[in-house]
Design a protein around this motif. Sequence first.
Motif, short mmCIF file in Angstrom:
data_model
loop_
_atom_site.label_atom_id
_atom_site.label_comp_id
_atom_site.label_asym_id
_atom_site.label_seq_id
_atom_site.Cartn_x
_atom_site.Cartn_y
_atom_site.Cartn_z
N MET A 74 0.84 -1.20 0.00
CA MET A 74 0.00 0.00 0.00
C MET A 74 0.87 1.24 0.00
SD MET A 74 -2.51 1.57 2.94
CE MET A 74 -1.21 2.66 3.56
N ASP A 75 0.58 2.14 -0.90
CA ASP A 75 1.22 3.45 -0.89
C ASP A 75 0.55 4.31 0.18
OD1 ASP A 75 2.77 5.75 -2.05
OD2 ASP A 75 0.73 6.44 -2.44
N PRO A 76 1.31 4.91 1.11
CA PRO A 76 0.66 5.65 2.21
C PRO A 76 -0.20 6.81 1.73
CG PRO A 76 3.04 6.05 2.16
CD PRO A 76 2.76 4.91 1.23
N VAL A 77 0.21 7.46 0.63
CA VAL A 77 -0.55 8.60 0.13
C VAL A 77 -1.92 8.14 -0.37
CG1 VAL A 77 -0.63 10.44 -1.56
CG2 VAL A 77 1.54 9.84 -0.46
N SER A 78 -1.92 7.21 -1.32
CA SER A 78 -3.19 6.73 -1.87
C SER A 78 -3.98 5.95 -0.84
CB SER A 78 -2.94 5.88 -3.12
OG SER A 78 -2.14 4.75 -2.80
N GLY A 79 -3.28 5.23 0.05
CA GLY A 79 -3.96 4.46 1.07
C GLY A 79 -4.78 5.34 2.00
N LEU A 80 -4.20 6.44 2.44
CA LEU A 80 -4.93 7.37 3.30
C LEU A 80 -6.06 8.05 2.53
CD1 LEU A 80 -2.50 9.31 5.68
CD2 LEU A 80 -4.53 8.00 6.29
N GLN A 81 -5.82 8.37 1.29
CA GLN A 81 -6.83 9.08 0.51
C GLN A 81 -8.01 8.20 0.14
OE1 GLN A 81 -4.42 10.55 -2.71
NE2 GLN A 81 -3.90 12.45 -1.64
N ARG A 82 -7.76 6.89 -0.02
CA ARG A 82 -8.83 5.98 -0.42
C ARG A 82 -9.57 5.37 0.76
NH1 ARG A 82 -4.86 3.59 -3.82
NH2 ARG A 82 -4.95 1.79 -2.43
N ALA A 83 -9.00 5.43 1.95
CA ALA A 83 -9.57 4.73 3.10
C ALA A 83 -10.96 5.25 3.44
CB ALA A 83 -8.65 4.89 4.31
N ARG A 84 -11.86 4.33 3.70
CA ARG A 84 -13.20 4.73 4.14
C ARG A 84 -13.18 5.08 5.63
NH1 ARG A 84 -18.01 1.98 6.20
NH2 ARG A 84 -16.71 0.14 6.49
N ARG A 85 -12.45 4.29 6.42
CA ARG A 85 -12.35 4.54 7.85
C ARG A 85 -10.89 4.56 8.27
NH1 ARG A 85 -17.23 0.73 10.32
NH2 ARG A 85 -18.90 2.28 9.97
N VAL A 86 -10.54 5.57 9.04
CA VAL A 86 -9.17 5.75 9.50
C VAL A 86 -9.18 5.87 11.03
CG1 VAL A 86 -7.10 7.20 9.42
CG2 VAL A 86 -8.53 6.93 7.37
N VAL A 87 -8.36 5.07 11.69
CA VAL A 87 -8.16 5.18 13.14
C VAL A 87 -6.79 5.79 13.38
CG1 VAL A 87 -7.89 3.90 15.31
CG2 VAL A 87 -9.64 3.20 13.66
N GLY A 109 4.55 12.15 14.89
CA GLY A 109 3.38 12.90 15.30
C GLY A 109 3.66 14.34 15.66
N ALA A 110 4.89 14.65 16.01
CA ALA A 110 5.22 15.98 16.52
C ALA A 110 5.38 17.00 15.39
CB ALA A 110 6.50 15.92 17.36
N ARG A 111 4.31 17.15 14.60
CA ARG A 111 4.22 18.19 13.59
C ARG A 111 2.75 18.54 13.49
NH1 ARG A 111 6.95 14.42 9.00
NH2 ARG A 111 5.71 12.54 9.27
N PRO A 112 2.42 19.74 13.07
CA PRO A 112 1.04 20.21 13.17
C PRO A 112 0.02 19.37 12.41
CG PRO A 112 2.53 22.04 12.79
CD PRO A 112 3.34 20.80 12.62
N SER A 113 0.38 18.85 11.26
CA SER A 113 -0.57 18.12 10.42
C SER A 113 0.05 16.80 9.98
CB SER A 113 -0.97 18.95 9.20
OG SER A 113 -1.53 20.19 9.61
N PRO A 114 0.12 15.82 10.86
CA PRO A 114 0.84 14.58 10.54
C PRO A 114 0.18 13.78 9.42
CG PRO A 114 -0.32 14.38 12.64
CD PRO A 114 -0.39 15.81 12.24
N LEU A 115 -1.15 13.82 9.28
CA LEU A 115 -1.80 13.08 8.21
C LEU A 115 -1.52 13.72 6.86
CD1 LEU A 115 -5.25 12.47 9.95
CD2 LEU A 115 -3.19 11.04 10.01
N LEU A 116 -1.58 15.04 6.82
CA LEU A 116 -1.24 15.75 5.58
C LEU A 116 0.22 15.52 5.21
CD1 LEU A 116 -2.01 17.74 3.34
CD2 LEU A 116 -1.40 19.60 4.90
N ALA A 117 1.08 15.49 6.21
CA ALA A 117 2.50 15.26 5.94
C ALA A 117 2.72 13.91 5.25
CB ALA A 117 3.29 15.33 7.25
N VAL A 118 2.01 12.88 5.70
CA VAL A 118 2.12 11.57 5.06
C VAL A 118 1.63 11.65 3.62
CG1 VAL A 118 1.23 9.21 5.07
CG2 VAL A 118 1.97 10.27 7.21
N GLU A 119 0.52 12.33 3.41
CA GLU A 119 -0.03 12.45 2.06
C GLU A 119 0.90 13.25 1.15
OE1 GLU A 119 -4.10 13.58 1.73
OE2 GLU A 119 -4.68 12.45 3.52
#
Length: 379
Positions: free
Chosen positions: A1-14, A245-255
């Motif tokens: 899984m590519d982390p960018v597309s994986g996060l963007q396609r996910a229906r549910r994220v924990v 995690g120690a950055r303001p937008s960790p999910l955006l950073a991954v994407e």
Amino acid sequence: MDPVSGLQRARRVVVKVGSALVAGSGGGAADSAWLAAFAADAARLRARGQQVLVVSSGAVALGRRRLGLKRKALTIPEKQAAAAAGQSGLMRAWEEAFEPHGLAVAQVLLTRDDTEVRRRWLNGRATLETLLDLGVVPIVNENDTVVTEEIRYGDNDRLAARVAQMIGADVLVLLSDIDGLYTADPRRDPAARHLDRVSRLTPEIEAMAGGANAGAGVGTGGMATKLAAARIAQSAGCATVITLGARPSPLLAVEQGERATVIEPGTTPSAAYKAWIAGSLAPGGALIVDAGAAAALCKGKSLLAAGVRRVEGRFGKGDAVIVRDETGVEIGRGLCRYDAADAERICGLKSDAIEATLGYTAGPLIHVDDLALAARTEA
């Protein structure tokens, strides 16, 4: 899984957020600046139609400051008292973080039994799914005020993995004090290499993780617990992303391509769940259905009471049962939403008559999501 597309396609994220991120290093309050930035990040996912659930540590860390408990090692009663004192502040901080985005949050406190005992598991899943469907962001934490060492998870990484398994999440994001898994601790070994992707959690991979995080001063997790959580998620068909995690937008950073480690899922969440129902649970009884119900089940429908002819065995709500047609052929196995006594009372009844008979309704006897068809009946 590519982390960018994986996060963007996910229906549910924990997303699991640790104590060091929530509590920071300041006085007695939560780190409101980080929480606000993270909430904006999570709201971005919600705006594009994704469901987000947060597993948040921090109650004990905030509570011990409020109670003036300065010793590093607390007794169990002191931890429970700190959790009780800190939980309200933790939820207030999350409410204030998400409020500017028009998102409501809801507190969900779980113990290990809530994800291990089937009846409680079903109740917990129903609550979480209802909250998500209502557009709420559940904030999940272990119920530290009542658990003991013998019955607790011990860290919220494992709890987050169990919650991801419970709701059929596609991606579990574990926010860490490091940007993923390395071949060794990069803070001690400058030659350590970062791993972008892990397909199998072999003993060699697990040996790369160290112990608990001693540097943060709060929290109990470390890379070893994150890999243990990833193993749970992997078996449930959920990908795991470990990132800083120690950055303001960790999910955006991954994407945006910032460094992270992805532990790939072993299957899909639905397939893993149905395999668990089909092969891992001992059935407590059977439901015998008519030809119409049998045909409907094979077409992907739920099992309604109207199609059930009789009930065999003694089972509780949430137990696994076999579904057979009237010739004795097994159609599948599923989790029954009623116990045997109540199932007998509503056999043959239409859905709108169930509540009048029982005083409550839990929907179909077996929801299609909780039914694993026998191999020969699969379309």
